[in-house]
Design an enzyme around this catalytic site. Structure first.
Site, PDB file in Angstrom:
ATOM      1  CG  ASN A   1      -2.076  -0.999   1.171  1.00 56.77           C
ATOM      2  OD1 ASN A   1      -2.598  -1.291   0.060  1.00 56.77           O
ATOM      3  ND2 ASN A   1      -2.567  -1.344   2.309  1.00 56.77           N
ATOM      4  CG  HIS A   2       0.484   3.685  -3.065  1.00 57.36           C
ATOM      5  ND1 HIS A   2      -0.348   4.456  -3.399  1.00 57.36           N
ATOM      6  CD2 HIS A   2       0.346   2.659  -3.789  1.00 57.36           C
ATOM      7  CE1 HIS A   2      -1.118   4.093  -4.260  1.00 57.36           C
ATOM      8  NE2 HIS A   2      -1.024   3.024  -4.636  1.00 57.36           N
ATOM      9  CG  LEU A   3       1.590   8.039   2.121  1.00 53.50           C
ATOM     10  CD1 LEU A   3       2.574   9.240   2.460  1.00 53.50           C
ATOM     11  CD2 LEU A   3       0.754   7.755   3.591  1.00 53.50           C
TER      12      LEU A   3
ATOM     13  N   PRO B   1      -1.397   3.130   4.607  1.00 51.24           N
ATOM     14  CG  PRO B   1      -2.788   3.378   2.428  1.00 51.24           C
ATOM     15  CD  PRO B   1      -1.270   3.679   3.088  1.00 51.24           C
TER      16      PRO B   1
END
Length: 169
Positions: A29-31, A57
């Site tokens: 996951n990434h921002l 997240p």
């Protein structure tokens, strides 16, 4: 690719997972609400503090129920729960939970159809044959690969009759 985030992949009993299936975990996951989604902090050095006060997240554990069939090259995204008896079509990208005994396919995966009506699904879930002892599964193996009504009749009849135990000499 990213640090382990503590999420787990939990796979039930009697699952069939074809070649090329991928489980994407929360570490990928990434921002998405920042200017850049790039993972600067993973490179350390002058960029080590890029995530100070922030967190990637997470969507929780990924769970695959019992007696699930996942087709060739399907992708299961983080935090998804696939219900017992579900079928995931080849090359599907599963981004949402899949109800028990449901067939899904596509990108993103969508419900194609339920395998059985709601009453039959409830009866199958109540029996939870995958938790039976191997001897009981063996007694019913021909019915497990046959007509659902015949299986349910035999299994529910056995439940009503009560447990049977081998005789002792």
């Amino acid at each position: 690719m990213f640090d382990f985030t503590g999420d787990r992949l939990v796979i039930g009993k009697f699952c069939m997972i074809a070649s090329g299936v991928e489980f994407v975990m929360n570490g990928a996951n990434h921002l998405s609400d920042a200017v850049s989604a790039y993972p600067f902090a993973v490179f350390g050095g002058d960029w080590a503090e890029a995530m100070a006060g922030k967190a990637y997240p997470t969507k929780g554990d990924t769970r695959v129920g019992n007696d699930v069939w996942i087709g060739y090259r399907a992708t299961i995204m983080p935090g998804v729960t696939i219900g017992d008896g579900a079928i995931i079509g080849a090359c599907a990208v599963v981004t949402r939970d899949v109800p028990p005994y449901t067939i899904v396919g596509g990108n993103p995966a969508r419900v194609i159809r339920p395998r059985f009506d709601a009453a039959t699904t409830a009866r199958l879930l109540a029996l939870a044959w995958w938790h039976w002892p191997v001897e009981k599964i063996t007694r019913h193996v021909a019915l497990l690969t046959g007509d659902v009504d015949a299986f349910l009749a035999a299994a529910e009849s056995e439940v009503r009759a009560g447990p049977t135990y081998p005789s002792t000499p």
